[in-house]
Design a protein around this motif. Structure first.
Motif, PDB file in Angstrom:
ATOM      1  N   ALA A 149       0.830  -1.201   0.000  1.00  0.00           N
ATOM      2  CA  ALA A 149       0.000   0.000   0.000  1.00  0.00           C
ATOM      3  C   ALA A 149       0.869   1.257   0.000  1.00  0.00           C
ATOM      4  CB  ALA A 149      -0.924  -0.005   1.214  1.00  0.00           C
ATOM      5  N   PRO A 150       0.431   2.328  -0.683  1.00  0.00           N
ATOM      6  CA  PRO A 150       1.218   3.573  -0.730  1.00  0.00           C
ATOM      7  C   PRO A 150       1.002   4.424   0.507  1.00  0.00           C
ATOM      8  CG  PRO A 150      -0.735   3.807  -2.078  1.00  0.00           C
ATOM      9  CD  PRO A 150      -0.762   2.401  -1.554  1.00  0.00           C
ATOM     10  N   ALA A 151       1.482   3.935   1.637  1.00  0.00           N
ATOM     11  CA  ALA A 151       1.328   4.636   2.909  1.00  0.00           C
ATOM     12  C   ALA A 151       2.490   4.233   3.807  1.00  0.00           C
ATOM     13  CB  ALA A 151      -0.016   4.289   3.558  1.00  0.00           C
ATOM     14  N   PRO A 152       2.799   5.046   4.817  1.00  0.00           N
ATOM     15  CA  PRO A 152       3.927   4.713   5.709  1.00  0.00           C
ATOM     16  C   PRO A 152       3.653   3.473   6.545  1.00  0.00           C
ATOM     17  CG  PRO A 152       2.725   6.601   6.545  1.00  0.00           C
ATOM     18  CD  PRO A 152       2.184   6.338   5.178  1.00  0.00           C
ATOM     19  N   PHE A 153       4.730   2.784   6.876  1.00  0.00           N
ATOM     20  CA  PHE A 153       4.645   1.549   7.665  1.00  0.00           C
ATOM     21  C   PHE A 153       4.590   1.896   9.153  1.00  0.00           C
ATOM     22  CE2 PHE A 153       6.501  -1.955  10.017  1.00  0.00           C
ATOM     23  CZ  PHE A 153       5.861  -3.058   9.475  1.00  0.00           C
ATOM     24  N   GLU A 154       3.582   1.358   9.834  1.00  0.00           N
ATOM     25  CA  GLU A 154       3.455   1.517  11.282  1.00  0.00           C
ATOM     26  C   GLU A 154       3.449   0.137  11.921  1.00  0.00           C
ATOM     27  OE1 GLU A 154       0.045   3.787  12.241  1.00  0.00           O
ATOM     28  OE2 GLU A 154       0.708   5.591  11.167  1.00  0.00           O
ATOM     29  N   LEU A 155       4.423  -0.111  12.779  1.00  0.00           N
ATOM     30  CA  LEU A 155       4.608  -1.449  13.335  1.00  0.00           C
ATOM     31  C   LEU A 155       3.410  -1.889  14.166  1.00  0.00           C
ATOM     32  CD1 LEU A 155       6.427  -3.893  13.709  1.00  0.00           C
ATOM     33  CD2 LEU A 155       7.481  -2.726  15.670  1.00  0.00           C
ATOM     34  N   SER A 156       2.853  -0.991  14.981  1.00  0.00           N
ATOM     35  CA  SER A 156       1.736  -1.378  15.848  1.00  0.00           C
ATOM     36  C   SER A 156       0.516  -1.784  15.031  1.00  0.00           C
ATOM     37  CB  SER A 156       1.381  -0.218  16.778  1.00  0.00           C
ATOM     38  OG  SER A 156       1.022   0.934  16.030  1.00  0.00           O
ATOM     39  N   THR A 157       0.182  -0.998  14.008  1.00  0.00           N
ATOM     40  CA  THR A 157      -0.964  -1.337  13.165  1.00  0.00           C
ATOM     41  C   THR A 157      -0.714  -2.626  12.400  1.00  0.00           C
ATOM     42  OG1 THR A 157      -1.383   1.027  12.908  1.00  0.00           O
ATOM     43  CG2 THR A 157      -2.517  -0.451  11.396  1.00  0.00           C
ATOM     44  N   PHE A 158       0.526  -2.811  11.931  1.00  0.00           N
ATOM     45  CA  PHE A 158       0.881  -4.023  11.191  1.00  0.00           C
ATOM     46  C   PHE A 158       0.709  -5.265  12.061  1.00  0.00           C
ATOM     47  CE2 PHE A 158       4.159  -7.125   9.972  1.00  0.00           C
ATOM     48  CZ  PHE A 158       3.798  -7.358   8.653  1.00  0.00           C
ATOM     49  N   LEU A 159       1.193  -5.212  13.304  1.00  0.00           N
ATOM     50  CA  LEU A 159       1.085  -6.367  14.197  1.00  0.00           C
ATOM     51  C   LEU A 159      -0.368  -6.653  14.566  1.00  0.00           C
ATOM     52  CD1 LEU A 159       4.137  -5.797  16.572  1.00  0.00           C
ATOM     53  CD2 LEU A 159       3.939  -7.420  14.690  1.00  0.00           C
ATOM     54  N   LEU A 266      -7.002  -7.046   0.589  1.00  0.00           N
ATOM     55  CA  LEU A 266      -7.758  -5.810   0.794  1.00  0.00           C
ATOM     56  C   LEU A 266      -7.711  -5.387   2.257  1.00  0.00           C
ATOM     57  CD1 LEU A 266     -10.937  -6.471  -1.403  1.00  0.00           C
ATOM     58  CD2 LEU A 266      -8.941  -5.073  -1.969  1.00  0.00           C
ATOM     59  N   MET A 267      -7.751  -6.344   3.163  1.00  0.00           N
ATOM     60  CA  MET A 267      -7.668  -6.026   4.581  1.00  0.00           C
ATOM     61  C   MET A 267      -6.324  -5.387   4.925  1.00  0.00           C
ATOM     62  SD  MET A 267      -9.376  -9.549   6.096  1.00  0.00           S
ATOM     63  CE  MET A 267      -8.967  -9.118   7.784  1.00  0.00           C
ATOM     64  N   GLY A 268      -5.246  -5.963   4.418  1.00  0.00           N
ATOM     65  CA  GLY A 268      -3.933  -5.390   4.683  1.00  0.00           C
ATOM     66  C   GLY A 268      -3.774  -4.009   4.086  1.00  0.00           C
ATOM     67  N   TRP A 269      -4.288  -3.807   2.879  1.00  0.00           N
ATOM     68  CA  TRP A 269      -4.203  -2.501   2.220  1.00  0.00           C
ATOM     69  C   TRP A 269      -4.980  -1.455   3.009  1.00  0.00           C
ATOM     70  CZ3 TRP A 269      -1.843  -1.906  -2.808  1.00  0.00           C
ATOM     71  CH2 TRP A 269      -1.932  -0.624  -3.327  1.00  0.00           C
ATOM     72  N   ALA A 270      -6.213  -1.821   3.402  1.00  0.00           N
ATOM     73  CA  ALA A 270      -7.043  -0.886   4.170  1.00  0.00           C
ATOM     74  C   ALA A 270      -6.419  -0.573   5.524  1.00  0.00           C
ATOM     75  CB  ALA A 270      -8.446  -1.470   4.354  1.00  0.00           C
ATOM     76  N   ALA A 271      -5.757  -1.546   6.135  1.00  0.00           N
ATOM     77  CA  ALA A 271      -5.115  -1.304   7.422  1.00  0.00           C
ATOM     78  C   ALA A 271      -3.971  -0.307   7.298  1.00  0.00           C
ATOM     79  CB  ALA A 271      -4.596  -2.622   7.996  1.00  0.00           C
ATOM     80  N   CYS A 272      -3.236  -0.347   6.194  1.00  0.00           N
ATOM     81  CA  CYS A 272      -2.097   0.545   6.013  1.00  0.00           C
ATOM     82  C   CYS A 272      -2.530   1.954   5.638  1.00  0.00           C
ATOM     83  CB  CYS A 272      -1.172  -0.027   4.941  1.00  0.00           C
ATOM     84  SG  CYS A 272       0.349   0.902   4.701  1.00  0.00           S
ATOM     85  N   THR A 273      -3.547   2.081   4.795  1.00  0.00           N
ATOM     86  CA  THR A 273      -3.962   3.394   4.289  1.00  0.00           C
ATOM     87  C   THR A 273      -5.035   4.043   5.144  1.00  0.00           C
ATOM     88  OG1 THR A 273      -5.612   2.344   2.845  1.00  0.00           O
ATOM     89  CG2 THR A 273      -3.395   2.726   1.937  1.00  0.00           C
ATOM     90  N   GLY A 274      -5.491   3.392   6.193  1.00  0.00           N
ATOM     91  CA  GLY A 274      -6.533   3.963   7.015  1.00  0.00           C
ATOM     92  C   GLY A 274      -7.920   3.838   6.429  1.00  0.00           C
ATOM     93  N   GLY A 275      -8.126   2.880   5.542  1.00  0.00           N
ATOM     94  CA  GLY A 275      -9.449   2.655   4.970  1.00  0.00           C
ATOM     95  C   GLY A 275      -9.592   3.105   3.537  1.00  0.00           C
ATOM     96  N   ASP A 276      -8.513   3.525   2.907  1.00  0.00           N
ATOM     97  CA  ASP A 276      -8.565   3.983   1.516  1.00  0.00           C
ATOM     98  C   ASP A 276      -8.122   2.842   0.607  1.00  0.00           C
ATOM     99  OD1 ASP A 276      -8.697   5.415  -0.801  1.00  0.00           O
ATOM    100  OD2 ASP A 276      -6.807   6.500  -0.472  1.00  0.00           O
ATOM    101  N   ILE A 277      -9.057   2.284  -0.166  1.00  0.00           N
ATOM    102  CA  ILE A 277      -8.756   1.171  -1.071  1.00  0.00           C
ATOM    103  C   ILE A 277      -8.679   1.732  -2.489  1.00  0.00           C
ATOM    104  CG2 ILE A 277      -9.550  -1.016  -2.019  1.00  0.00           C
ATOM    105  CD1 ILE A 277     -10.814  -1.647   0.612  1.00  0.00           C
ATOM    106  N   GLY A 278      -7.464   1.722  -3.057  1.00  0.00           N
ATOM    107  CA  GLY A 278      -7.260   2.252  -4.383  1.00  0.00           C
ATOM    108  C   GLY A 278      -7.154   1.180  -5.448  1.00  0.00           C
ATOM    109  N   ALA A 279      -6.668   1.581  -6.626  1.00  0.00           N
ATOM    110  CA  ALA A 279      -6.568   0.665  -7.756  1.00  0.00           C
ATOM    111  C   ALA A 279      -5.592  -0.475  -7.471  1.00  0.00           C
ATOM    112  CB  ALA A 279      -6.133   1.432  -9.001  1.00  0.00           C
ATOM    113  N   GLY A 280      -4.503  -0.163  -6.761  1.00  0.00           N
ATOM    114  CA  GLY A 280      -3.530  -1.204  -6.456  1.00  0.00           C
ATOM    115  C   GLY A 280      -4.103  -2.318  -5.603  1.00  0.00           C
ATOM    116  N   ALA A 281      -5.009  -1.958  -4.681  1.00  0.00           N
ATOM    117  CA  ALA A 281      -5.630  -2.977  -3.835  1.00  0.00           C
ATOM    118  C   ALA A 281      -6.477  -3.934  -4.665  1.00  0.00           C
ATOM    119  CB  ALA A 281      -6.486  -2.305  -2.764  1.00  0.00           C
ATOM    120  N   TRP A 282      -7.207  -3.391  -5.632  1.00  0.00           N
ATOM    121  CA  TRP A 282      -8.061  -4.253  -6.456  1.00  0.00           C
ATOM    122  C   TRP A 282      -7.234  -5.125  -7.403  1.00  0.00           C
ATOM    123  CZ3 TRP A 282     -12.525  -4.865  -4.496  1.00  0.00           C
ATOM    124  CH2 TRP A 282     -13.166  -3.818  -3.840  1.00  0.00           C
ATOM    125  N   ILE A 283      -6.127  -4.603  -7.890  1.00  0.00           N
ATOM    126  CA  ILE A 283      -5.258  -5.434  -8.733  1.00  0.00           C
ATOM    127  C   ILE A 283      -4.665  -6.574  -7.919  1.00  0.00           C
ATOM    128  CG2 ILE A 283      -3.041  -5.449  -9.942  1.00  0.00           C
ATOM    129  CD1 ILE A 283      -3.750  -2.822 -11.167  1.00  0.00           C
TER     130      ILE A 283
END
Length: 459
Positions: A149-159, A266-283
């Motif tokens: 996902a095109p968003a910064p990596f946050e360890l707490s959210t990732f875990l 899609l869950m991982g993408w939404a978790a990183c972007t804060g709920g924004d699912i773009g074209a990359g998530a669908w691909i």
């Protein structure tokens, strides 16, 4: 079978006698050549012990029907020069080794799951109930979605996303085993599962599933965001309430199951972007969706009798041509999605070029499976699918177009957003010395008046 066992015992006795005779006369016969010939008796089992015993048995029981029992060669005699002393020494050494090994094994305890302590054994059963390998694949695809996902990596959210997805997936697999316990008992590859073997009760499994799903969805909702939790809950319901029952009624279960596998990215993408699912998530979700058809169809092809015996509706049984054709078709869709990713500004052009040979070989194996439709071609396609997916995800990540490392903006940049554009615009539009300066002063006062209330509200 009884006759074979008796003949085997006779051969062992004859061999032992022969070895004892050879050992007693070893000094006298050293350096000579010996020959061994094995015979099998056609007499009844009661008559096979020795020549004397056979004779007394004949006298008691009378002659057998037909021809008299005779000893005939087991096969063509094998005449080989034997070094008797060397043979006796080797047999003696082997017997001594076996006896020592037997004494050592008597005092050893073979490690198994039943020898584990109670808590460790329970954890092991929970892992098997959760189908830990399938759950690991689901979590890996969710982690891939987060990383791409095109968003910064946050360890707490990732875990939190990873642990929550693990619990939700384990819960879904547990409920699946509860529903299919009687059917799993009829298939060779599933008859050793925890519920089939009775290591856990079905009520225990339901309790574990409810607890895991509640904690997992709660972690996704409070620790990540609402969209990720909604996708996890929807996937849980889709897998347990639609896909699992549909396996016994329609071949459409494969399409539903592929949809279940496409949601974790899609869950991982939404978790990183804060709920924004773009074209990359669908691909990314589309790649997972298409990959599952050649993967699962190739897997199910070699276990068609088991699925048929358990009463599952699979394409490999009812529509074999459709099974191979769908596999080939979705390898083409996978290639098209990889070519579409650079066009939608999700990856760079290298991704399309690097994945082209990988997808081409994947399509070639699917074409072979479509043409031959045999166990060998299906097995080759299945094995390569296990390699194809991780390589595709790695290439997607390496060729990711947008990398974001921080959300923080410098304070000077935030001030410029308020003041600099307006001032520059007024200077460019000013048509006189006095009027231009007055316009700039008015704009400065307006910008300061707009900035101050916002700053006061923050404080």
């Amino acid at each position: 079978m009884h006759r074979i066992v008796a003949n085997s015992r006779l051969w062992c006795d004859l061999a032992a006698r022969h070895l004892s005779q050879q050992r007693s006369s070893l000094a006298a016969r050293q350096g000579q050549l010996g020959f061994v010939r094995l015979y099998v008796s056609k007499a009844p089992v009661s008559q096979i012990s020795s020549s004397g015993a056979a004779k007394s048995s004949d006298e008691r029981n009378g002659p057998a029907k037909g021809a008299a029992p005779q000893a005939i060669p087991l096969a063509v005699p094998l005449v080989v020069p034997l070094d008797t002393k060397a043979i006796v020494n080797e047999i003696t050494k082997s017997l001594e080794k076996n006896s020592k090994a037997g004494k050592q094994d008597d005092g050893q305890v073979v490690a198994s799951i039943t020898s584990l302590p109670g808590f460790s054994r329970l954890i092991y059963h929970y892992l098997m109930l959760s189908k830990i390998r399938l759950t690991s694949l689901v979590v890996m695809t969710a982690m891939a979605g987060y990383a791409m996902a095109p968003a910064p990596f946050e360890l707490s959210t990732f875990l939190l996303c990873s642990i929550g997805t693990t619990l939700v997936s384990g819960s879904a697999n547990s409920i699946n085993q509860v529903i299919e316990t009687s059917f799993d008992a009829q298939m060779a590859r599933t008859r050793n599962r925890v519920l089939v073997q009775g290591h856990l009760s079905r009520l225990h499994a339901v309790g574990f599933a409810l607890g895991a799903s509640t904690v997992g969805v709660g972690m996704l909702y409070f620790g990540v965001n609402e969209l990720t939790a909604a996708l996890g809950a929807a996937n849980l319901i889709l897998y347990t309430s639609i896909y699992t029952p549909m396996k016994r009624y329609s071949i459409l279960n494969t399409w539903v199951g592929s949809l279940v596998g496409a949601i974790p990215p899609l869950m991982g993408w939404a978790a990183c972007t804060g709920g924004d699912i773009g074209a990359g998530a669908w691909i990314l979700a589309g790649l997972l969706y298409c990959w599952q058809f050649p993967h699962f169809n190739a897997l199910s092809w070699n276990i068609r009798p088991e699925y048929l015996k358990a009463g599952y509706k699979m394409m490999a049984n009812s529509h074999p041509q459709l099974c191979t054709r769908v596999s080939l078709r979705h390898t083409g869709y996978t290639t098209a999605l990889c070519l579409l990713a650079p066009a939608l500004d999700v990856t760079n052009m290298w991704f399309a070029l690097e994945t082209l040979p990988l997808n081409a070989y994947f399509a070639y194996l699917a074409y072979e499976f479509h043409q031959k439709a045999d166990s060998k071609s299906s097995r080759k396609l299945f094995r390569f699918s296990l390699l194809h997916l991780p390589l595709l995800m790695i290439l997607f990540l390496l060729n990711k177009k947008h990398w974001v490392f921080s959300n923080d903006k410098p304070e000077e940049q935030q001030i410029d957003e308020y003041l600099v554009p307006n001032i520059v615009a007024e200077v460019g539009a000013g048509s006189g010395g006095g009027s231009g300066i007055k316009a700039i002063e008015d704009n400065l006062l307006m910008n300061v008046a707009s900035v101050l209330p916002a700053a006061a509200a923050k404080n």
